[in-house]
Scaffold this motif. Structure first.
Motif, PDB file in Angstrom:
ATOM      1  N   PHE A 196      58.521   0.331  21.034  1.00 12.18           N
ATOM      2  CA  PHE A 196      56.903  -0.100  20.585  1.00 12.18           C
ATOM      3  C   PHE A 196      56.539  -1.534  20.415  1.00 12.18           C
ATOM      4  O   PHE A 196      55.661  -1.776  20.449  1.00 12.18           O
ATOM      5  CB  PHE A 196      56.890   0.803  19.177  1.00 12.18           C
ATOM      6  CG  PHE A 196      57.540   0.334  18.243  1.00 12.18           C
ATOM      7  CD1 PHE A 196      57.153  -0.906  17.310  1.00 12.18           C
ATOM      8  CD2 PHE A 196      58.798   0.973  17.794  1.00 12.18           C
ATOM      9  CE1 PHE A 196      57.871  -1.349  16.061  1.00 12.18           C
ATOM     10  CE2 PHE A 196      59.403   0.430  16.615  1.00 12.18           C
ATOM     11  CZ  PHE A 196      58.933  -0.823  15.808  1.00 12.18           C
ATOM     12  N   ILE A 197      57.853  -2.229  20.474  1.00 12.84           N
ATOM     13  CA  ILE A 197      57.652  -3.821  20.266  1.00 12.84           C
ATOM     14  C   ILE A 197      56.840  -4.410  21.602  1.00 12.84           C
ATOM     15  O   ILE A 197      56.010  -5.442  21.364  1.00 12.84           O
ATOM     16  CB  ILE A 197      58.813  -4.746  20.010  1.00 12.84           C
ATOM     17  CG1 ILE A 197      59.371  -3.908  18.706  1.00 12.84           C
ATOM     18  CG2 ILE A 197      58.836  -5.925  20.040  1.00 12.84           C
ATOM     19  CD1 ILE A 197      59.603  -5.179  17.492  1.00 12.84           C
ATOM     20  N   PRO A 198      57.326  -3.873  22.592  1.00 10.76           N
ATOM     21  CA  PRO A 198      56.517  -4.531  23.764  1.00 10.76           C
ATOM     22  C   PRO A 198      55.011  -4.283  23.837  1.00 10.76           C
ATOM     23  O   PRO A 198      54.289  -5.201  24.053  1.00 10.76           O
ATOM     24  CB  PRO A 198      57.202  -3.621  24.882  1.00 10.76           C
ATOM     25  CG  PRO A 198      58.354  -3.450  24.492  1.00 10.76           C
ATOM     26  CD  PRO A 198      58.224  -3.197  23.261  1.00 10.76           C
ATOM     27  N   VAL A 199      54.543  -3.338  23.266  1.00 13.66           N
ATOM     28  CA  VAL A 199      53.193  -2.880  23.254  1.00 13.66           C
ATOM     29  C   VAL A 199      52.533  -3.388  22.088  1.00 13.66           C
ATOM     30  O   VAL A 199      51.411  -4.187  22.092  1.00 13.66           O
ATOM     31  CB  VAL A 199      52.970  -1.298  23.210  1.00 13.66           C
ATOM     32  CG1 VAL A 199      51.509  -0.949  23.075  1.00 13.66           C
ATOM     33  CG2 VAL A 199      53.374  -0.674  24.446  1.00 13.66           C
ATOM     34  N   ALA A 200      53.348  -3.681  21.032  1.00  7.98           N
ATOM     35  CA  ALA A 200      52.757  -4.609  19.816  1.00  7.98           C
ATOM     36  C   ALA A 200      52.728  -5.813  20.264  1.00  7.98           C
ATOM     37  O   ALA A 200      51.638  -6.679  19.853  1.00  7.98           O
ATOM     38  CB  ALA A 200      54.062  -4.255  18.613  1.00  7.98           C
TER      39      ALA A 200
END
Ligand code: C2E
Ligand code: MG
Ligand code: MG
Ligand code: MG
Length: 287
Positions: free
Chosen positions: A76-80
């Motif tokens: 989820f960090i890449p999308v965040a």
């Protein structure tokens, strides 16, 4: 029948395609709810010195996603980052860590713990990054010297003068800086020398390699020598075996993080681990 399974196969394929498209936007939508609904959780992974003492922890973000269970940062960090949500998430991480440090201030054996907090590129690029950090420190009244911010090579190299000036303001407050995943980027010795870093974290890929091949050994030796010359502390991440730890001690790397000493764990488990290792007995950390 063949006809029936064929039709089913097509239908499954369509559903998979649809699911993939929905995933990206529903991931975004559900991530927006994650902060207000308090679905983020911080895990703590021990950082240990060569005497086997837990000197602190790296704080690692987890998302307790109602429909998916405990979700790791890579999911989820890449999308965040792309959506910019990481800025608010990053502030929440720092606030939560500061509140934890305040609690530990009153607990014997925990009052001196350090925490390392990961900073994302998007966060570091904010023009008010420094003010945001200082605001949290002042609001929570935490001793900044107990916090290390972890940066990566690419986020610093993108604009070295700007990185240096941001780091210097925070360093004056007492904050420490570590270069995470060191060795995987393109830092030159001269840029490294200019940066007010306190610590180099040897990337876990090299630690993994030291048991296997000579290349890993030379890289690790070089990083340790660089850190020593530049007056920086060095810590090895991803230490999984006693052989790796013994080699690192031989090379004068005296700080470790990795599964050998403990996995990232919820704060109550981390506290239990602290109490367990602090209890005098024949047992000690595997150092
Ligand atoms: P990182 O900062 O390099 O964190 C170390 C990663 O290595 C963690 O993965 C940790 O669980 C894992 N690890 C630790 N010891 C071992 C070991 O002995 N063996 C192996 N194979 N792995 C080990 P995790 O928790 O999945 O985090 C992945 C990355 O996500 C982090 O890499 C960091 O870049 C990012 N991240 C985590 N929390 C945050 C956060 O709060 N903010 C931001 N911006 N990024 C975060
Ligand atoms: Mg890190
Ligand atoms: Mg790392
Ligand atoms: Mg990493």
């Amino acid at each position: 029948s063949a006809k029936k399974s064929g039709r089913n196969a097509i239908r499954f394929f369509d559903l998979d395609m649809q699911a993939a498209v929905e995933n990206r936007s529903s991931l975004e939508e559900s991530m927006k709810q994650a902060l207000p609904q308090q679905q983020f959780v911080l895990f703590y992974q021990a950082q240990v010195d060569n005497a086997g003492v837990i000197v602190g922890a790296e704080v690692l973000l987890r998302w307790q996603r109602p429909t998916h269970g405990m979700t790791l940062p890579e999911a989820f960090i890449p999308v965040a980052e792309e959506t910019g949500l990481i800025v608010a998430i990053g502030l929440w991480v720092l606030e939560s860590v500061c509140h934890q440090l305040k609690v530990w201030e009153h607990e014997p054996g925990k009052e001196l713990l350090h925490v390392a907090v990961n900073v994302s590129a998007r966060q570091f690029q904010q023009t008010n990054f420094v003010e945001q950090i200082i605001d949290v420190l002042e609001a929570t009244e935490v001793n900044p010297a107990r916090i290390t911010l972890e940066l990566t090579e690419s986020m610093v190299l993108a604009n070295i003068p700007e990185a240096i000036s941001k780091m210097q303001v925070l360093k004056q407050k007492g904050i420490k800086f570590a270069m995470d995943d060191f060795g995987t980027g393109h830092s030159s010795l001269s840029s490294l020398q200019k940066l007010p870093l306190d610590q180099l974290k040897i990337d876990q890929s090299f630690i993994h390699d030291i048991a296997e091949n000579h290349d890993g050994v030379v890289i690790v030796q070089t990083i340790i020598a660089m850190a020593n010359k530049l007056g920086m502390e060095v810590i090895a991440e991803g230490v999984e075996t006693k052989a790796q730890k013994d080699f690192l001690i031989q090379q004068h790397c005296l700080n470790f993080q990795g599964y050998l000493f403990g996995k990232p764990m919820p704060v109550n488990e981390f506290e239990q681990a602290l109490e367990y290792w602090a209890t005098p007995s024949d047992e000690s950390l595997p150092v």
